[in-house]
Scaffold this motif. Structure first.
Motif, mmCIF file in Angstrom:
data_model
loop_
_atom_site.group_PDB
_atom_site.id
_atom_site.type_symbol
_atom_site.label_atom_id
_atom_site.label_comp_id
_atom_site.label_asym_id
_atom_site.label_seq_id
_atom_site.Cartn_x
_atom_site.Cartn_y
_atom_site.Cartn_z
ATOM 1 N N UNK A 189 44.123 -35.755 43.194
ATOM 2 C CA UNK A 189 43.774 -34.949 42.025
ATOM 3 C C UNK A 189 44.973 -34.791 41.098
ATOM 4 N N UNK A 190 44.682 -34.491 39.823
ATOM 5 C CA UNK A 190 45.718 -34.272 38.819
ATOM 6 C C UNK A 190 45.659 -32.834 38.313
ATOM 7 N N UNK A 191 46.820 -32.339 37.898
ATOM 8 C CA UNK A 191 46.896 -31.007 37.301
ATOM 9 C C UNK A 191 47.831 -31.071 36.104
ATOM 10 N N UNK A 192 47.643 -30.143 35.159
ATOM 11 C CA UNK A 192 48.452 -30.092 33.943
ATOM 12 C C UNK A 192 49.154 -28.747 33.861
ATOM 13 N N UNK A 193 50.433 -28.782 33.495
ATOM 14 C CA UNK A 193 51.223 -27.555 33.379
ATOM 15 C C UNK A 193 51.971 -27.550 32.052
ATOM 16 N N UNK A 194 51.863 -26.441 31.323
ATOM 17 C CA UNK A 194 52.614 -26.275 30.070
ATOM 18 C C UNK A 194 54.076 -26.006 30.422
ATOM 19 N N UNK A 195 54.996 -26.684 29.744
ATOM 20 C CA UNK A 195 56.423 -26.537 30.024
ATOM 21 C C UNK A 195 57.092 -25.576 29.036
ATOM 22 N N UNK A 196 56.368 -24.539 28.637
ATOM 23 C CA UNK A 196 56.924 -23.568 27.713
ATOM 24 C C UNK A 196 56.953 -24.075 26.279
ATOM 25 N N UNK A 197 55.978 -24.895 25.923
ATOM 26 C CA UNK A 197 55.926 -25.481 24.585
ATOM 27 C C UNK A 197 55.692 -24.406 23.525
ATOM 28 N N UNK A 198 56.102 -24.720 22.306
ATOM 29 C CA UNK A 198 55.983 -23.768 21.202
ATOM 30 C C UNK A 198 54.532 -23.516 20.821
ATOM 31 N N UNK A 199 53.729 -24.570 20.772
ATOM 32 C CA UNK A 199 52.345 -24.443 20.311
ATOM 33 C C UNK A 199 51.308 -24.477 21.437
ATOM 34 N N UNK A 200 51.760 -24.597 22.669
ATOM 35 C CA UNK A 200 50.849 -24.561 23.798
ATOM 36 C C UNK A 200 50.060 -25.847 23.983
ATOM 37 N N UNK A 201 49.361 -25.914 25.099
ATOM 38 C CA UNK A 201 48.493 -27.053 25.418
ATOM 39 C C UNK A 201 47.114 -26.500 25.765
ATOM 40 N N UNK A 202 46.098 -27.259 25.428
ATOM 41 C CA UNK A 202 44.722 -26.825 25.679
ATOM 42 C C UNK A 202 43.986 -27.859 26.526
ATOM 43 N N UNK A 203 43.088 -27.362 27.364
ATOM 44 C CA UNK A 203 42.204 -28.219 28.144
ATOM 45 C C UNK A 203 40.780 -27.805 27.822
ATOM 46 N N UNK A 204 40.019 -28.737 27.269
ATOM 47 C CA UNK A 204 38.643 -28.460 26.848
ATOM 48 C C UNK A 204 38.564 -27.242 25.928
ATOM 49 N N UNK A 205 39.567 -27.092 25.070
ATOM 50 C CA UNK A 205 39.587 -26.022 24.081
ATOM 51 C C UNK A 205 40.233 -24.733 24.529
ATOM 52 N N UNK A 206 40.495 -24.582 25.825
ATOM 53 C CA UNK A 206 41.075 -23.337 26.352
ATOM 54 C C UNK A 206 42.591 -23.480 26.470
#
Length: 275
Positions: A189-206
């Motif tokens: 399985x895969x997972x995604x983690x935000x690394x403290x980005x300025x504008x954030x990351x979204x998955x399916x809009x969330x």
């Protein structure tokens, strides 16, 4: 046939050509036609456009076939691709089964293969080879919107997404941080983690918050204005076979499959030419 500055803008091609992708155009009033694409094709209201759309400016849309579908580039506003508005200058991947709308015309990329099954198969294999040298069958990210729409990013154990040189998967977007997010494989399985980005990351809009977020096949990831889809149809990792160990010079299973695909494409193309 040439556009501005003498550059070829568009051309229609023989639908029987093994490298051609086909798109179905549904016009106002119910008329329908099938247009074959080879290279970049312009859609607009000019006689220089291969795909005519009444009332549209010259080259309003550019259609470029790629292994994953057809990239639609908007040279004028008002287009919608896969149900989403496409701003002027934007690029969006039209995948099989999806449609694009512009001035009452609907462009559909069929989900089913063309009736000429052998010819269609040869064309798709050849496009795969031309785009990257070998078909990409493993887990990957598919860029569906952004300057690099149509690009596919193979996934290893860990990939860092961002616009900086330290990112293993570079994202061409000024709103992406240098190191924006990390995608990691654990087991199958895969997972995604935000690394403290300025504008954030979204998955399916969330918007992501907290630790790693589990991903599933087909999930859409948004980083700035770039959108990517996880393509991971297999539930788990493929067991390692002979030739997969580090330093083993023997060909891997993937290499053999790629070579076989290229040989099959060549044989199919030669057979078609002999018809």
């Amino acid at each position: 046939m040439r556009g501005r500055q003498g550059r070829p803008l568009a051309r229609a091609v023989d639908p029987a050509h093994p490298m051609a992708e086909a798109i179905v155009v549904h016009r106002e009033g119910g008329a329908c036609e099938r247009v074959a694409l080879l290279g970049v094709v312009g859609a607009g209201g000019s006689p220089r456009d291969a795909l005519r759309i009444g009332g549209a400016p010259e080259g309003a849309l550019l259609l470029r076939p790629v292994p994953a579908g057809v990239v639609v580039e908007a040279r004028a506003g008002g287009a919608r691709v896969a149900g989403r508005p496409l701003a002027e200058g934007g690029r969006r991947l039209l995948r099989p089964g999806e449609t694009a709308d512009y001035l009452g015309h609907v462009l559909e990329l069929p989900a089913d293969p063309q009736p000429e099954g052998t010819r269609a198969l040869a064309g798709r294999i050849l496009r795969e080879a031309a785009a990257g040298g070998a078909p990409l069958a493993g887990a990957h990210l598919l860029v569906i919107e952004g300057p690099e729409a149509g690009r596919r990013i193979p996934l290893g154990q860990v990939e860092t997404l961002g616009r900086g040189r330290g990112a293993s998967a570079r994202i061409a977007d000024p709103h992406a941080s240098r190191l924006h997010a990390r995608i990691r494989r654990t087991g199958g399985a895969y997972s995604l983690e935000d690394l403290g980005s300025k504008n954030g990351a979204r998955v399916n809009g969330a918007l992501l918050a907290g630790g790693p977020f589990p991903l599933r096949d087909g999930d859409e990831i948004a980083i700035g204005s770039v959108r990517l889809v996880l393509c991971h149809p297999r539930p788990g990792p493929e067991p390692p076979g002979p030739g997969t160990a580090a330093g083993d010079p023997r060909p891997t299973r993937g290499t053999l499959c790629a070579a076989g695909a290229l040989l099959l494409a060549s044989a199919l193309a030669l057979g078609l030419a002999a018809l």
